[in-house]
Design an enzyme around this catalytic site. Structure first.
Site, PDB file in Angstrom:
ATOM      1  N   GLY A  10       0.832  -1.212   0.000  1.00 35.48           N
ATOM      2  CA  GLY A  10       0.000   0.000   0.000  1.00 35.48           C
ATOM      3  C   GLY A  10       0.858   1.250   0.000  1.00 35.48           C
ATOM      4  O   GLY A  10       1.889   1.298   0.673  1.00 35.48           O
TER       5      GLY A  10
ATOM      6  N   ARG B   5       1.272  -5.198  -5.407  1.00 37.47           N
ATOM      7  CA  ARG B   5       1.568  -6.409  -4.631  1.00 37.47           C
ATOM      8  C   ARG B   5       1.749  -7.515  -5.676  1.00 37.47           C
ATOM      9  O   ARG B   5       0.881  -7.713  -6.521  1.00 37.47           O
ATOM     10  CB  ARG B   5       0.403  -6.751  -3.697  1.00 37.47           C
ATOM     11  CG  ARG B   5      -0.003  -5.585  -2.771  1.00 37.47           C
ATOM     12  CD  ARG B   5      -1.098  -6.004  -1.805  1.00 37.47           C
ATOM     13  NE  ARG B   5      -1.910  -4.871  -1.354  1.00 37.47           N
ATOM     14  CZ  ARG B   5      -1.634  -4.116  -0.292  1.00 37.47           C
ATOM     15  NH1 ARG B   5      -0.582  -4.347   0.424  1.00 37.47           N
ATOM     16  NH2 ARG B   5      -2.430  -3.113   0.055  1.00 37.47           N
TER      17      ARG B   5
ATOM     18  N   ASP C 284       5.621  -5.143   6.096  1.00 38.96           N
ATOM     19  CA  ASP C 284       6.164  -6.468   6.419  1.00 38.96           C
ATOM     20  C   ASP C 284       6.223  -7.410   5.210  1.00 38.96           C
ATOM     21  O   ASP C 284       7.201  -8.125   5.027  1.00 38.96           O
ATOM     22  CB  ASP C 284       5.306  -7.131   7.513  1.00 38.96           C
ATOM     23  CG  ASP C 284       5.687  -6.620   8.899  1.00 38.96           C
ATOM     24  OD1 ASP C 284       6.749  -5.984   9.030  1.00 38.96           O
ATOM     25  OD2 ASP C 284       4.913  -6.858   9.839  1.00 38.96           O
TER      26      ASP C 284
ATOM     27  N   THR D  36       4.248   2.582   5.624  1.00 42.17           N
ATOM     28  CA  THR D  36       2.840   2.184   5.730  1.00 42.17           C
ATOM     29  C   THR D  36       2.127   3.126   6.686  1.00 42.17           C
ATOM     30  O   THR D  36       2.710   3.543   7.690  1.00 42.17           O
ATOM     31  CB  THR D  36       2.672   0.740   6.236  1.00 42.17           C
ATOM     32  OG1 THR D  36       1.299   0.558   6.638  1.00 42.17           O
ATOM     33  CG2 THR D  36       3.547   0.408   7.425  1.00 42.17           C
TER      34      THR D  36
ATOM     35  N   ASP E  11      -0.153   2.313   8.608  1.00 42.46           N
ATOM     36  CA  ASP E  11      -0.680   1.579   9.764  1.00 42.46           C
ATOM     37  C   ASP E  11       0.204   1.628  11.011  1.00 42.46           C
ATOM     38  O   ASP E  11      -0.255   1.309  12.106  1.00 42.46           O
ATOM     39  CB  ASP E  11      -0.889   0.097   9.393  1.00 42.46           C
ATOM     40  CG  ASP E  11      -1.799  -0.069   8.187  1.00 42.46           C
ATOM     41  OD1 ASP E  11      -2.681   0.779   7.999  1.00 42.46           O
ATOM     42  OD2 ASP E  11      -1.610  -1.039   7.441  1.00 42.46           O
TER      43      ASP E  11
ATOM     44  N   ASP F 209       2.315  -0.489  11.844  1.00 42.71           N
ATOM     45  CA  ASP F 209       2.234  -1.832  12.421  1.00 42.71           C
ATOM     46  C   ASP F 209       3.505  -2.650  12.216  1.00 42.71           C
ATOM     47  O   ASP F 209       3.463  -3.880  12.195  1.00 42.71           O
ATOM     48  CB  ASP F 209       1.020  -2.580  11.834  1.00 42.71           C
ATOM     49  CG  ASP F 209       1.112  -2.740  10.326  1.00 42.71           C
ATOM     50  OD1 ASP F 209       1.995  -2.125   9.699  1.00 42.71           O
ATOM     51  OD2 ASP F 209       0.298  -3.490   9.758  1.00 42.71           O
TER      52      ASP F 209
ATOM     53  N   ARG G 234      -5.350  -1.782   9.029  1.00 42.35           N
ATOM     54  CA  ARG G 234      -5.305  -3.241   8.839  1.00 42.35           C
ATOM     55  C   ARG G 234      -5.708  -3.901  10.151  1.00 42.35           C
ATOM     56  O   ARG G 234      -6.771  -3.599  10.666  1.00 42.35           O
ATOM     57  CB  ARG G 234      -3.903  -3.686   8.383  1.00 42.35           C
ATOM     58  CG  ARG G 234      -3.947  -4.972   7.572  1.00 42.35           C
ATOM     59  CD  ARG G 234      -2.583  -5.349   7.050  1.00 42.35           C
ATOM     60  NE  ARG G 234      -2.104  -4.482   5.993  1.00 42.35           N
ATOM     61  CZ  ARG G 234      -2.362  -4.683   4.701  1.00 42.35           C
ATOM     62  NH1 ARG G 234      -3.074  -5.707   4.317  1.00 42.35           N
ATOM     63  NH2 ARG G 234      -1.902  -3.861   3.786  1.00 42.35           N
TER      64      ARG G 234
HETATM   65  O1  F6P Z   1      -1.604  -1.081   4.834  1.00 43.45           O
HETATM   66  C1  F6P Z   1      -2.237   0.080   4.449  1.00 43.45           C
HETATM   67  C2  F6P Z   1      -3.706  -0.155   4.240  1.00 43.45           C
HETATM   68  O2  F6P Z   1      -4.299   1.068   3.827  1.00 43.45           O
HETATM   69  C3  F6P Z   1      -4.462  -0.736   5.438  1.00 43.45           C
HETATM   70  O3  F6P Z   1      -4.760   0.237   6.408  1.00 43.45           O
HETATM   71  C4  F6P Z   1      -5.668  -1.338   4.763  1.00 43.45           C
HETATM   72  O4  F6P Z   1      -6.166  -2.397   5.528  1.00 43.45           O
HETATM   73  C5  F6P Z   1      -5.099  -1.827   3.452  1.00 43.45           C
HETATM   74  O5  F6P Z   1      -3.900  -1.118   3.221  1.00 43.45           O
HETATM   75  C6  F6P Z   1      -6.001  -1.647   2.266  1.00 43.45           C
HETATM   76  O6  F6P Z   1      -5.372  -2.226   1.179  1.00 43.45           O
HETATM   77  P1  F6P Z   1      -5.818  -2.003  -0.340  1.00 43.45           P
HETATM   78  O7  F6P Z   1      -5.366  -0.645  -0.771  1.00 43.45           O
HETATM   79  O8  F6P Z   1      -5.128  -3.069  -1.083  1.00 43.45           O
HETATM   80  O9  F6P Z   1      -7.308  -2.082  -0.372  1.00 43.45           O
END
Ligand code: F6P
Length: 321
Positions: free
Chosen positions: A12, A73, A104, A126, A128, A130, A172
């Site tokens: 992300g 990804r 991660d 990120t 998050d 996290d 997340r």
């Molecule tokens: O890791 C960043 C994040 O925005 C999280 O907060 C969320 O759960 C996820 O990515 C959403 O991912 P995507 O953009 O693939 O929907």
């Protein structure tokens, strides 16, 4: 002495990634190291979407959200075949080291590359926050400020209507954005995965506050806890206070990065190049006690980040009266 490195963003996106890319590119060039930008993360490494960067390639990007290298990804990268193609492309472009900006999942890819002889350094990028080995991740500050601004706006309309706003923020599985937003916005309650919660008790507290004069309420919910709409409906049923649910979503991933995100990203990017210059790889850069440090990737991935239970308690104690 290392001659050529690459830089990519993966997973992300997060505000501040551009500042990190700029720092990597400029620091490397200053040290006489050639730099390639790898587009769309590991997908670009497999597809050969790799471009040489110069000083001007990263001009005027620090203040911009998103990532100028794009991100993705890659499931192919997780296969041995994909890994071999990526390795062959590293050899083709002479990439001896790669700076991987992501979370991660991206670091696991960096460890795999490192096991195949490419020096890799991960930068925590990120919203998050996290990642266990670091107190701070690039993008976190901007995301928290965005969430805060959005909740402030909801507070205005909540006040006009004597309503309760149930706001779902990202993170997340982690409740860091939620608990900080709750404190910053004076929410009556914060609901995260890390702590137990009781909707009956929350409803009782709200009615008690209402008796004492409070007419409008904010409840911050971390994503993956449950459905914010269902929580809003339950609160409305239990209290008789009109409730509305709002999911902030990807708005939290965009926007111009805060000063903190820009500065930390620049420091971390510079540090990553210093590691590679010394021939050091398989590391993740982090922040501990406000200092930039680095860890072995496997060690970093095995660490657990404690949730800020104290801040959670503060959020609750100063909200209820
Ligand atoms: O890791 C960043 C994040 O925005 C999280 O907060 C969320 O759960 C996820 O990515 C959403 O991912 P995507 O953009 O693939 O929907």
């Amino acid at each position: 002495m290392i001659k050529t490195i690459g830089v990519l963003t993966s997973g992300g996106d997060a505000p501040g990634m551009n500042a990190a890319i700029r720092a990597v590119v400029r620091a490397a060039l200053k040290k006489g190291i050639k730099v390639y930008g790898i587009r769309r993360g590991y997908c670009g490494l497999i597809d050969g979407d790799i471009v040489e960067m110069d000083e001007m390639s990263v001009s005027n990007i620090t203040h911009k959200g998103g990532t100028m290298l794009y991100t993705a990804r890659s499931s192919e990268f997780r296969t041995e075949e994909g890994m071999q193609i990526a390795k062959a492309n590293c050899e083709k472009y002479g990439l001896e080291g790669i700076v991987v900006i992501g979370g991660d999942g991206s670091f696991r890819g960096a460890a795999d590359l490192s096991a195949r002889g490419i020096l890799t350094v991960g930068l925590p990028g990120t919203i998050d926050n996290d990642i266990a080995c670091t107190e701070y991740t690039i993008g976190y500050d901007t995301a928290m400020n965005t969430a805060m601004e959005m909740v402030d706006k909801l507070q205005d309309t909540c006040q006009s209507h004597d309503r309760c706003s149930v706001v779902e923020v990202m993170g997340r599985g982690a409740g860091f954005i939620a608990v900080n937003t709750a404190v910053a916005c004076g929410a009556i309650e914060v609901i995260t995965k890390e702590m137990p919660y009781d909707l009956d008790q929350i409803a009782k507290d709200m009615l008690e506050c209402k008796k004492n004069g409070k007419q409008n309420f904010i409840i911050v919910v971390s994503e993956n806890v449950g459905h914010s709409q269902e929580i809003a409906t339950a609160i409305q049923e239990k209290t008789g206070i009109e409730a509305r649910a709002t999911i902030l979503g990807h708005v939290q991933r965009g926007g111009s990065p805060t000063a903190r995100d820009r500065v930390v990203a620049s420091e971390m990017g510079y540090y990553a190049v210093e590691l590679l210059e010394q021939g050091i790889g398989n590391r993740v850069v982090g922040m501990q006690n406000n200092k930039i440090v680095d860890f072995d990737i496997q060690e970093a991935l095995s660490m657990k980040k404690p949730y800020d239970e104290k801040l959670h308690k503060i959020a609750q104690d100063i909200a209820f009266f």
